[in-house]
Design a protein around this motif. Structure first.
Motif, PDB file in Angstrom:
ATOM      1  N   LEU A   1      38.792   4.106  -3.948  1.00  0.00           N
ATOM      2  CA  LEU A   1      38.973   5.354  -4.690  1.00  0.00           C
ATOM      3  C   LEU A   1      40.334   5.983  -4.395  1.00  0.00           C
ATOM      4  O   LEU A   1      41.037   6.436  -5.305  1.00  0.00           O
ATOM      5  CB  LEU A   1      37.870   6.341  -4.318  1.00  0.00           C
ATOM      6  N   TYR A   2      40.707   6.010  -3.141  1.00  0.00           N
ATOM      7  CA  TYR A   2      41.943   6.685  -2.741  1.00  0.00           C
ATOM      8  C   TYR A   2      43.188   5.956  -3.250  1.00  0.00           C
ATOM      9  O   TYR A   2      44.141   6.581  -3.722  1.00  0.00           O
ATOM     10  CB  TYR A   2      41.983   6.813  -1.218  1.00  0.00           C
TER      11      TYR A   2
ATOM     12  N   MET B   1      36.726  11.217  -2.822  1.00  0.00           N
ATOM     13  CA  MET B   1      35.336  11.047  -3.223  1.00  0.00           C
ATOM     14  C   MET B   1      34.726  12.342  -3.754  1.00  0.00           C
ATOM     15  O   MET B   1      33.586  12.363  -4.210  1.00  0.00           O
ATOM     16  CB  MET B   1      34.520  10.548  -2.026  1.00  0.00           C
ATOM     17  N   ALA B   2      35.483  13.442  -3.723  1.00  0.00           N
ATOM     18  CA  ALA B   2      34.925  14.746  -4.060  1.00  0.00           C
ATOM     19  C   ALA B   2      34.801  15.008  -5.555  1.00  0.00           C
ATOM     20  O   ALA B   2      34.223  16.011  -5.966  1.00  0.00           O
ATOM     21  CB  ALA B   2      35.764  15.850  -3.415  1.00  0.00           C
ATOM     22  N   SER B   3      35.327  14.108  -6.392  1.00  0.00           N
ATOM     23  CA  SER B   3      35.248  14.327  -7.836  1.00  0.00           C
ATOM     24  C   SER B   3      33.854  14.030  -8.392  1.00  0.00           C
ATOM     25  O   SER B   3      33.562  14.349  -9.539  1.00  0.00           O
ATOM     26  CB  SER B   3      36.278  13.454  -8.560  1.00  0.00           C
ATOM     27  N   ARG B   4      33.019  13.398  -7.588  1.00  0.00           N
ATOM     28  CA  ARG B   4      31.640  13.104  -7.982  1.00  0.00           C
ATOM     29  C   ARG B   4      30.709  13.537  -6.858  1.00  0.00           C
ATOM     30  O   ARG B   4      31.110  13.657  -5.698  1.00  0.00           O
ATOM     31  CB  ARG B   4      31.443  11.599  -8.234  1.00  0.00           C
ATOM     32  N   LEU B   5      29.446  13.730  -7.184  1.00  0.00           N
ATOM     33  CA  LEU B   5      28.460  14.036  -6.163  1.00  0.00           C
ATOM     34  C   LEU B   5      28.182  12.790  -5.326  1.00  0.00           C
ATOM     35  O   LEU B   5      28.113  11.677  -5.856  1.00  0.00           O
ATOM     36  CB  LEU B   5      27.158  14.531  -6.801  1.00  0.00           C
ATOM     37  N   HIS B   6      28.040  12.965  -4.050  1.00  0.00           N
ATOM     38  CA  HIS B   6      27.635  11.861  -3.183  1.00  0.00           C
ATOM     39  C   HIS B   6      26.720  12.427  -2.122  1.00  0.00           C
ATOM     40  O   HIS B   6      26.983  13.501  -1.565  1.00  0.00           O
ATOM     41  CB  HIS B   6      28.846  11.181  -2.541  1.00  0.00           C
TER      42      HIS B   6
END
Length: 437
Positions: A136-137, A302-307
């Motif tokens: 992702l990064y 990873m903060a653009s989606r819920l996890h």
């Protein structure tokens, strides 16, 4: 065996034979046992285990390198019991002090800008998340791994593993590329880390688009047979990976928390600071706890989606993890591992001078390996002999681990309270067992 002031509680459950029958009927057939005549363990205290008949064994494998500060350590038990009586579970959708305080205490022990934690339940989960973060990064897909590596048994981490033993016959490994293993004993370049690193440069140039998501490695390969990486390897590889747009992941599942003696984290042995660190096993002294630690910048990817992880950072597990950190510090476990490990290493090398079947003695602190070979020149693995010695040592009261692709390496990774007297007993028993071959 060294004296030990502990009386195990009377066991009143089913016999070992009955438990074995239940296991065969109701548990997965993929599970395996280490001994021809299985041992049934019903109690543990510090570095010792007890079977259903009250017999004591010296534990030299720590539940596969999981019991860090000792079986049922009183300080860890106290923390668990206290939290268990207040609140057993809540999730991260609510505030709870244990997980927040634990995250700070854990990152306080990390170098550089490794200041953000995501708690999970196992090493496989932690490595899965680390790889997802890397992809992702960076926006890249390809991951670099090592042959002989082990990073977990999930469908994602299975692809990183560098031994066929841990790979199911199914599609896995898409996007993973395995570099030549920098093995000082069996590798073609001995302890020359720079020459092994050249293979990583070739891999990036020839097997990827020239841009990679990351590189993942253990500093001392655990399941692979306690294999330290060749000197100077990680600094060279980390530089190559970062120049190719990737991040560097250190798998500290087995090497962390002072076990290697000279350093708190295994990657410090090679003078590097990774971008992501994964940890499990000894982090919770046996409780299902694991963590991914990274930088704020990488964590934000990873903060653009819920996890969400239902049990990650569970209050009871967090309380146990905090207690482990306190015990490691207050009981000076890192220094203890260094001192006892040096003594044990010296004695094992003395044993190698006596028995030609010992091809190599290696490792650091209380993470050591003894490789048995049929011939020191050809290094042909002594697989059957290893199994025979392991069985004999069990009969004499020492429970060993083994690993390596051919199962010919003793993995000596006991609880970190292991004493000089325990080390001497282990070597004496190994000596007697080798003499029987």
């Amino acid at each position: 065996m060294p004296d030990f002031a502990h009386q195990p509680a009377p066991y009143t459950g089913p016999s070992a034979e009955e438990v074995l029958a239940l296991r065969k009927q109701y548990l997965s057939p993929s599970l395996f046992l280490h001994f021809k005549k299985p041992v049934m363990i019903v109690e543990g205290k510090m570095q010792y285990l007890f079977d259903e008949k009250g017999r004591r064994y010296l534990d030299a494998f720590a539940g596969i390198v999981t019991v860090s500060v000792g079986h049922c350590h009183p300080a860890v038990n106290e923390a668990i019991n206290k939290q268990n009586s207040l609140l057993q579970h809540t999730t991260t959708i609510y505030l709870n002090n244990q997980i927040a305080e634990y995250a700070k205490e854990l990152t306080d022990r990390m170098p550089g800008n490794l200041k953000v934690v995501y708690f999970v339940n196992s090493g496989s989960e932690a490595n899965d998340m680390a790889i997802m973060l890397a992809r992702l990064y960076t926006g890249n897909w390809d991951m670099l791994c090592l042959r002989n590596a082990y990073h977990g048994m999930s469908i994602g981490t299975m692809g990183t593993c560098g031994q066929h033993t841990w790979k199911q016959p199914m599609p896995q490994g898409f996007g993973y590329h395995h570099a030549l293993n920098p093995d000082p004993y069996r590798g073609p370049y001995g302890d020359d880390g720079a020459r092994y690193a050249a293979d990583v440069a070739d891999l990036i140039a020839g097997a990827t688009p020239g841009r990679v998501a990351g590189f993942i490695a253990e500093t001392i390969q655990g399941v692979g047979g306690t294999v330290p990486l060749a000197t100077g390897y990680l600094p060279a590889v980390y530089k190559m990976v970062r120049e190719a747009g990737g991040v560097c992941i250190a798998d500290e599942v087995q090497t962390g928390f002072g076990r290697t003696g000279g350093h708190y984290w295994g990657f410090q042995r090679q003078g590097v600071i990774p971008d992501i660190v994964t940890m499990a096993k000894g982090i919770g002294n046996g409780l299902p706890l694991a963590a991914v630690v990274t930088t704020p910048e990488i964590a934000a990817a990873m903060a653009s989606r819920l996890h969400f992880n239902t049990y990650g950072g569970n209050p009871v597990c967090s309380a146990a993890g905090r207690a482990v950190l306190r015990v490691v510090d207050q009981e000076h476990r890192q220094a203890h591992c260094a001192a006892v490990g040096e003594h044990l290493l010296r004695r094992l090398r003395g044993l190698a001078a006596k028995h030609d079947i010992i091809g190599d003695v290696r490792g650091a602190g209380l993470m050591l390996g003894v490789e048995l070979v049929k011939n020191r020149a050809t290094k042909e693995p002594a697989k059957a002999e290893t199994a025979a010695v392991m069985e004999s040592m069990k009969d004499m009261g020492v429970l060993m681990g083994k690993g390596g692709l051919h199962g010919n390496v003793f993995r000596i990774k006991p609880p970190m309270c292991f004493s000089h007297q325990d080390a001497d007993f282990l070597v004496d028993v190994m000596d007697a067992s080798l003499c029987k071959l």
